[in-house]
Write an enzyme that holds these catalytic residues in place. Structure first.
Site, PDB file in Angstrom:
ATOM      1  N   GLU A 158       0.804  -1.240   0.000  1.00 36.18           N
ATOM      2  CA  GLU A 158       0.000   0.000   0.000  1.00 36.18           C
ATOM      3  C   GLU A 158       0.829   1.280   0.000  1.00 36.18           C
ATOM      4  O   GLU A 158       0.589   2.184   0.788  1.00 36.18           O
ATOM      5  CB  GLU A 158      -0.952   0.007   1.204  1.00 36.18           C
ATOM      6  N   ASN A 201       2.129  -5.230  -3.138  1.00 32.52           N
ATOM      7  CA  ASN A 201       0.719  -5.539  -2.860  1.00 32.52           C
ATOM      8  C   ASN A 201      -0.053  -4.244  -2.602  1.00 32.52           C
ATOM      9  O   ASN A 201       0.447  -3.348  -1.914  1.00 32.52           O
ATOM     10  CB  ASN A 201       0.683  -6.429  -1.601  1.00 32.52           C
ATOM     11  N   HIS A 237     -10.505  -6.353  -2.128  1.00 28.13           N
ATOM     12  CA  HIS A 237     -11.563  -6.207  -1.127  1.00 28.13           C
ATOM     13  C   HIS A 237     -12.738  -5.496  -1.816  1.00 28.13           C
ATOM     14  O   HIS A 237     -12.643  -4.307  -2.127  1.00 28.13           O
ATOM     15  CB  HIS A 237     -11.078  -5.352   0.053  1.00 28.13           C
ATOM     16  N   GLU A 266      -6.087 -10.872  -1.080  1.00 26.86           N
ATOM     17  CA  GLU A 266      -6.889 -10.652   0.139  1.00 26.86           C
ATOM     18  C   GLU A 266      -8.375 -10.623  -0.217  1.00 26.86           C
ATOM     19  O   GLU A 266      -9.140  -9.811   0.312  1.00 26.86           O
ATOM     20  CB  GLU A 266      -6.491  -9.329   0.819  1.00 26.86           C
ATOM     21  N   ASP A 268     -12.136 -10.632  -0.604  1.00 24.91           N
ATOM     22  CA  ASP A 268     -13.418 -10.784   0.073  1.00 24.91           C
ATOM     23  C   ASP A 268     -14.429  -9.895  -0.646  1.00 24.91           C
ATOM     24  O   ASP A 268     -14.060  -8.869  -1.228  1.00 24.91           O
ATOM     25  CB  ASP A 268     -13.360 -10.527   1.592  1.00 24.91           C
TER      26      ASP A 268
HETATM   27  C1  XIL Z   1      -6.337  -6.296   8.343  1.00 25.36           C
HETATM   28  C2  XIL Z   1      -6.657  -7.462   9.260  1.00 25.36           C
HETATM   29  O1  XIL Z   1      -7.572  -8.303   8.601  1.00 25.36           O
HETATM   30  C3  XIL Z   1      -7.264  -6.947  10.563  1.00 25.36           C
HETATM   31  O2  XIL Z   1      -7.393  -8.011  11.495  1.00 25.36           O
HETATM   32  C4  XIL Z   1      -6.369  -5.865  11.156  1.00 25.36           C
HETATM   33  O3  XIL Z   1      -7.015  -5.310  12.285  1.00 25.36           O
HETATM   34  C5  XIL Z   1      -6.093  -4.772  10.151  1.00 25.36           C
HETATM   35  O4  XIL Z   1      -5.527  -5.351   8.993  1.00 25.36           O
HETATM   36  N1  XIL Z   1      -4.951  -4.643   3.711  1.00 25.36           N
HETATM   37  C6  XIL Z   1      -3.960  -5.458   4.184  1.00 25.36           C
HETATM   38  C7  XIL Z   1      -4.227  -6.341   5.351  1.00 25.36           C
HETATM   39  O5  XIL Z   1      -2.888  -5.549   3.559  1.00 25.36           O
HETATM   40  O6  XIL Z   1      -3.072  -6.545   6.131  1.00 25.36           O
HETATM   41  C8  XIL Z   1      -5.340  -5.811   6.212  1.00 25.36           C
HETATM   42  O7  XIL Z   1      -5.623  -6.777   7.224  1.00 25.36           O
HETATM   43  C9  XIL Z   1      -6.556  -5.519   5.364  1.00 25.36           C
HETATM   44  C10 XIL Z   1      -6.244  -4.470   4.326  1.00 25.36           C
END
Ligand code: XIL
Length: 451
Positions: A158, A201, A237, A266, A268
């Site tokens: 990020e 990422n 996401h 990641e 979802d």
């Molecule tokens: C999130 C986790 O799922 C949570 O448990 C934590 O509180 C915050 O981080 N991008 C990412 C992940 O790269 O590491 C994040 O994970 C979600 C967004």
């Protein structure tokens, strides 16, 4: 215990565990009726984020172990968890996840080395040159501890701003070190564990937009200047404000065309029922349509532990029941929920024996390494398989298990020992120990042939 000793002992243990896991996987000979086995039939991994704190819950672990072939520690490898104060590394929770994954023959994604979030405050208070040293020490500390055990690392997470500017995001790293911190992190990471794939990422980079263009330009620049980068992770996401983009596949493909792998890291998708299922199908189909999309990871096992639990974004509900989205993903992967499209390589029954072979380095030490080749039957049962492995000229193999090798120069042709018979979609594999003799390069695994 010194860092070096701890590193060696993790690597040596990993080798033994990997050999045991191979045998376990070979004996289970399951059909392609789980996410992991169906994805393997397509030459991909299917992973999930895992929290160490849930591993003691029987249903959680049973679902994890049955369905997934890769894990990403959800928080346990982040800077605040691993180096809460300078030079004091804690790996207890992350080790629990890695040990569990290895005991089940799963790959591990490392997440994440350099990120502005979940960053302890001591890092932000350093001056520029000290910060640069601390960043490299952190990368070396993490990657050294897990050397040879991590499939892919999210080296930088990020680093770009949302919105139209394509600018880098403000962070201690960006503000004090400038754009160059990203390539410094990648160069450090390559030296720390040459066997790991190194990924950038990010989120909101899933479709073609100003932010993904900025990342694209960075990757293109890295490739042209020889900065080591192997993969780009697309967090993915999704919800109603940020839906699956219509140009998702096209965006993945343009990155792949730069000469990097792409991974969905990641995933979802908030929602429920058939609409959520249809969105998941789009994502899986996009990955399968891009040769260099090597795998997918969903961001959690069950809705009840999702970081966005109110959006019920995952494949299993709070009682670990399969949601419609689960069936859709399995079907899109060509698993047994699929009614079957003629000619789809993942679907049952096109009458041709086939197999795929994938290679992973499961342990690594100064003078040698352990390699593992996983063989997965295609959509028909098979009774024998043959795989060639070409080693770099200097290397030599000192032992090989669960397979029968014959040699021609530095090419070994491996056939089954006891493990030739596989159900459709089932996996087995062989492992070997190689001496590097000065070359750390990976062997090349040829096509798998089956009868
Ligand atoms: C999130 C986790 O799922 C949570 O448990 C934590 O509180 C915050 O981080 N991008 C990412 C992940 O790269 O590491 C994040 O994970 C979600 C967004």
């Amino acid at each position: 215990m010194s860092m070096t000793l701890r590193r060696l002992s993790r690597a040596a243990t990993a080798g033994l565990v990997a050999a045991a896991a191979l045998t376990a996987a070979a004996h289970s000979a399951e059909a392609a009726d789980t996410l992991g086995s169906a994805a393997a039939g397509q030459g991909r991994y299917f992973g999930t984020a895992v929290a160490a704190s849930h591993l003691g819950e029987a249903d959680y672990t049973a679902t994890l172990d049955r369905e997934f072939s890769s894990v990403t520690p959800e928080n346990e490898m982040k800077w605040d968890a691993t180096e809460p104060s300078r030079a004091t590394f804690t790996f207890t929770s992350a080790d629990r996840i890695v040990d569990h994954a290895q005991s089940k023959g799963m790959d591990v994604r490392g997440h994440t080395l350099v990120w502005h979030s979940q960053l302890p405050s001591w890092v932000g208070s350093l001056g520029a040159s000290d910060l640069s040293t601390a960043m490299k020490d952190h990368i070396n500390g993490l990657m050294g501890h897990y050397k040879g055990e991590i499939h892919s690392w999210d080296v930088v997470n990020e680093a770009f701003q949302d919105g139209g500017s394509g600018a880098r995001r403000s962070s201690p790293f960006q503000d004090k070190l400038g754009d160059g911190f990203i390539e410094e992190a990648f160069r450090t990471a390559r030296a720390a564990d040459p066997a790991a794939k190194l990924c950038y990422n990010d989120y909101n980079t899933d479709g073609v937009n100003a932010k993904s263009n900025a990342v694209y330009n960075m990757v293109k620049d890295f490739k042209s200047r020889g900065v080591p980068i192997d993969c780009v992770g697309f967090q993915s996401h999704f919800n109603s404000n940020s839906p699956v983009p219509s140009d998702y596949r096209q965006n993945l493909q343009r990155f792949a065309d730069l000469g990097v792998d792409v991974q969905i890291t990641e995933l979802d998708i908030e929602g429920s029922g058939s609409a959520q299922a249809a969105d998941y199908t789009k994502v899986v189909e996009a990955c399968l349509a891009v040769d260099r999309c090597t795998g997918m990871t969903v961001w959690g096992v069950t809705d009840k532990y999702s970081w966005r639990s109110s959006g019920t974004p995952l494949l299993f509900d709070g009682n670990y029941q399969e949601k419609p989205a689960y069936g859709a993903v399995l079907a899109a992967l060509g698993g047994s929920g699929d009614p079957g499209d003629p000619g789809d390589p993942g679907d049952p029954g096109d009458g041709t024996a086939s197999c795929t072979a994938t290679y992973t380095r499961t342990a690594d030490w100064d003078s040698g390494y352990n390699g593992q080749v996983t063989i997965t039957a295609g959509d028909e049962p098979i009774s024998a398989w043959t795989v060639t492995v070409t080693l770099p000229a200097q290397q030599s193999v000192s032992s090989l298990w669960n397979g029968t090798p014959t040699w021609s120069g530095n090419v070994m042709t491996v056939k089954p020992s006891w493990n030739g018979t596989l159900a459709a979609g089932a996996s087995t594999g062989f492992g070997f120990t190689a001496a590097k003799n000065g070359s750390d390069a990976a062997p090349t695994v040829g096509t798998c042939t089956a009868s």
